[in-house]
Design an enzyme around this catalytic site. Structure first.
Site, PDB file in Angstrom:
ATOM      1  N   ASP A   1       0.847   4.682   2.081  1.00 45.62           N
ATOM      2  CA  ASP A   1       0.234   5.247   3.279  1.00 45.62           C
ATOM      3  C   ASP A   1       0.186   6.765   3.211  1.00 45.62           C
ATOM      4  O   ASP A   1       1.187   7.419   2.888  1.00 45.62           O
ATOM      5  CB  ASP A   1       1.029   4.855   4.525  1.00 45.62           C
ATOM      6  CG  ASP A   1       0.910   3.373   4.859  1.00 45.62           C
ATOM      7  OD1 ASP A   1       0.013   2.711   4.302  1.00 45.62           O
ATOM      8  OD2 ASP A   1       1.708   2.891   5.685  1.00 45.62           O
TER       9      ASP A   1
ATOM     10  N   ASP B   1       3.914   6.595  17.292  1.00 43.25           N
ATOM     11  CA  ASP B   1       3.088   6.048  16.206  1.00 43.25           C
ATOM     12  C   ASP B   1       3.227   4.526  16.207  1.00 43.25           C
ATOM     13  O   ASP B   1       4.321   4.000  15.997  1.00 43.25           O
ATOM     14  CB  ASP B   1       3.545   6.618  14.860  1.00 43.25           C
ATOM     15  CG  ASP B   1       2.682   6.153  13.689  1.00 43.25           C
ATOM     16  OD1 ASP B   1       1.666   5.468  13.921  1.00 43.25           O
ATOM     17  OD2 ASP B   1       3.037   6.472  12.538  1.00 43.25           O
TER      18      ASP B   1
ATOM     19  N   GLU C   1      -4.440  -9.069   4.315  1.00 43.16           N
ATOM     20  CA  GLU C   1      -4.826  -7.963   3.441  1.00 43.16           C
ATOM     21  C   GLU C   1      -4.891  -8.401   1.982  1.00 43.16           C
ATOM     22  O   GLU C   1      -4.958  -7.566   1.083  1.00 43.16           O
ATOM     23  CB  GLU C   1      -3.840  -6.796   3.593  1.00 43.16           C
ATOM     24  CG  GLU C   1      -4.107  -5.973   4.834  1.00 43.16           C
ATOM     25  CD  GLU C   1      -3.275  -4.706   4.891  1.00 43.16           C
ATOM     26  OE1 GLU C   1      -3.748  -3.724   5.474  1.00 43.16           O
ATOM     27  OE2 GLU C   1      -2.138  -4.695   4.365  1.00 43.16           O
TER      28      GLU C   1
ATOM     29  N   ASN D   1       0.831  -1.201   0.000  1.00 44.28           N
ATOM     30  CA  ASN D   1       0.000   0.000   0.000  1.00 44.28           C
ATOM     31  C   ASN D   1       0.866   1.252   0.000  1.00 44.28           C
ATOM     32  O   ASN D   1       2.047   1.198   0.366  1.00 44.28           O
ATOM     33  CB  ASN D   1      -0.895   0.063   1.248  1.00 44.28           C
ATOM     34  CG  ASN D   1      -1.975  -0.984   1.255  1.00 44.28           C
ATOM     35  OD1 ASN D   1      -2.499  -1.372   0.211  1.00 44.28           O
ATOM     36  ND2 ASN D   1      -2.312  -1.474   2.439  1.00 44.28           N
TER      37      ASN D   1
ATOM     38  N   ASN E   1      -2.678  -9.739  17.703  1.00 41.32           N
ATOM     39  CA  ASN E   1      -2.690  -8.884  18.880  1.00 41.32           C
ATOM     40  C   ASN E   1      -3.969  -9.196  19.655  1.00 41.32           C
ATOM     41  O   ASN E   1      -4.722 -10.118  19.296  1.00 41.32           O
ATOM     42  CB  ASN E   1      -2.569  -7.404  18.506  1.00 41.32           C
ATOM     43  CG  ASN E   1      -3.735  -6.901  17.656  1.00 41.32           C
ATOM     44  OD1 ASN E   1      -4.819  -7.481  17.633  1.00 41.32           O
ATOM     45  ND2 ASN E   1      -3.510  -5.804  16.945  1.00 41.32           N
TER      46      ASN E   1
ATOM     47  N   ALA F   1       2.593  -0.165  11.911  1.00 43.28           N
ATOM     48  CA  ALA F   1       3.587  -1.165  11.480  1.00 43.28           C
ATOM     49  C   ALA F   1       4.313  -1.858  12.625  1.00 43.28           C
ATOM     50  O   ALA F   1       5.164  -2.710  12.376  1.00 43.28           O
ATOM     51  CB  ALA F   1       4.619  -0.552  10.523  1.00 43.28           C
ATOM     52  N   ALA F   2       3.968  -1.551  13.870  1.00 41.19           N
ATOM     53  CA  ALA F   2       4.653  -2.213  14.977  1.00 41.19           C
ATOM     54  C   ALA F   2       4.404  -3.722  14.958  1.00 41.19           C
ATOM     55  O   ALA F   2       5.326  -4.526  15.179  1.00 41.19           O
ATOM     56  CB  ALA F   2       4.198  -1.621  16.311  1.00 41.19           C
ATOM     57  N   GLY F   3       3.156  -4.119  14.689  1.00 34.07           N
ATOM     58  CA  GLY F   3       2.853  -5.548  14.620  1.00 34.07           C
ATOM     59  C   GLY F   3       3.556  -6.226  13.464  1.00 34.07           C
ATOM     60  O   GLY F   3       4.025  -7.368  13.590  1.00 34.07           O
ATOM     61  N   ASP F   4       3.650  -5.542  12.327  1.00 32.49           N
ATOM     62  CA  ASP F   4       4.361  -6.092  11.173  1.00 32.49           C
ATOM     63  C   ASP F   4       5.845  -6.248  11.487  1.00 32.49           C
ATOM     64  O   ASP F   4       6.474  -7.243  11.123  1.00 32.49           O
ATOM     65  CB  ASP F   4       4.193  -5.171   9.960  1.00 32.49           C
ATOM     66  CG  ASP F   4       2.741  -4.943   9.602  1.00 32.49           C
ATOM     67  OD1 ASP F   4       1.938  -5.889   9.748  1.00 32.49           O
ATOM     68  OD2 ASP F   4       2.405  -3.832   9.171  1.00 32.49           O
TER      69      ASP F   4
ATOM     70  N   GLY G   1       2.125  -6.630   4.210  1.00 30.27           N
ATOM     71  CA  GLY G   1       3.116  -7.488   3.582  1.00 30.27           C
ATOM     72  C   GLY G   1       4.405  -6.744   3.303  1.00 30.27           C
ATOM     73  O   GLY G   1       5.504  -7.229   3.605  1.00 30.27           O
TER      74      GLY G   1
END
Length: 313
Positions: free
Chosen positions: A15, A251, A142, A13, A188, A254-257, A43
């Protein structure tokens, strides 16, 4: 140390991020925020994160025949990512995410999926030889669920372990065939609640949710709980709880990614469950101190330095 070979199959994507003091309520306009245009997509974030952490990364995704798609592919190539199996859709636009971030680092995201929803099993087939040579594959949600199912089945056939980051939170239950086919699922607390129908608010409720997913066939479950830490359990009896690192978050995009990619790198290198989670938690902690998605993702040197400062990995 082994250089992991990781294939990421998932979304790309662009952003568009606005950071304000707070996120507006419906019908409200807030002025005075700052704007950032950056590459994103779950991804893509995972592919970039894994590459910066020292992995050899191949990214399977789909972009539109537009400026955003061309810029994305050029950025992945600058990161050293193999883009051989990124395909350009003739009709769909590159995915776009509109992201609002408040002063505490919390976010609200709306995504126009575009070409991501045209990533079909046929494209996975074209990358099958490269997938078969990987140490591990990372997937998210996604892209079409049917493509996720197909990719899991193909990886099982090829003997390649899969990490599934079930984000965004699924609106329908994941098929048991997917859960049985993955090495690790990493939700999460919100995603774990969606997957199991159980509220997840702390380590105790996370354990119940994780056991539900193990009973459904997942081989290991990692549930991230934000500032409360990370709970993990495996079918072979391993258990771990890793406290979160204390940082000043700006912010969480993208922390989980970042966590998923870092965990993938560490686990391929043979680290224990708890050590791999600690490495991943450190990478994610660094990412939340910076605004944006891929711009926030740390290098291996930065994570190692962070861990040295918080006791060695």
């Amino acid at each position: 140390m082994k250089k992991p070979k990781i294939v990421v199959i998932g979304s790309s994507n662009t952003d568009m991020v606005v950071k304000s003091d707070r996120i507006p309520v419906p019908g409200e306009t807030i002025t005075g925020g700052s704007f950032l245009l950056a590459q994103g997509g779950k991804g893509a974030n995972q592919a970039v994160a894994a590459a910066r952490l020292g992995a050899e990364v191949l990214f399977v995704t789909r972009v539109g025949n537009d400026m955003f798609g061309r810029e994305a592919v050029e950025q992945y190539q600058r990161e050293g990512i193999d883009t051989s199996f990124i395909e350009v859709d003739a009709t769909a636009a590159t995915g776009v995410a509109l992201i609002l971030v408040d002063a505490k680092g919390e976010n609200l995201i709306s995504v126009a999926s575009g070409a991501n929803h045209a990533l079909y099993p046929e494209q996975i087939d074209r990358a099958s030889e490269a997938i078969g040579q990987a140490d591990l594959v990372i997937l998210q949600l996604e892209i079409p669920l049917a493509t996720v199912e197909y990719a899991v089945a193909l990886c099982n056939k090829l003997g390649v372990p899969v990490i599934l980051d079930p984000a965004p939170a699924p609106r329908v239950p994941l098929p048991d065939s997917v859960l049985k086919g993955i090495a690790t699922i990493k939700p999460n607390e919100t995603e774990a609640s969606a997957l199991t129908g159980m509220p997840v608010t702390d380590s105790e409720s996370a354990e119940k949710s994780a056991q539900f997913l193990l009973d459904k066939g997942a081989k290991s479950v990692i549930i991230t709980l934000g500032t409360q830490g990370v709970f993990a359990i495996s079918a072979c009896g391993e258990r771990a709880f890793v406290p979160s690192f204390s940082v000043s978050a700006v912010d969480s995009t993208a922390a989980g990614d970042c966590f998923s990619a870092a965990y993938a790198v560490a686990t391929v290198q043979g680290h224990s469950l708890s050590d791999a989670i600690r490495f991943a938690a450190a990478a994610a902690a660094i990412s939340v101190t910076r605004i944006g998605a891929q711009g926030s993702l740390p290098t291996l040197a930065e994570v190692n330095e962070f861990l040295t400062q918080h006791s060695a990995f």
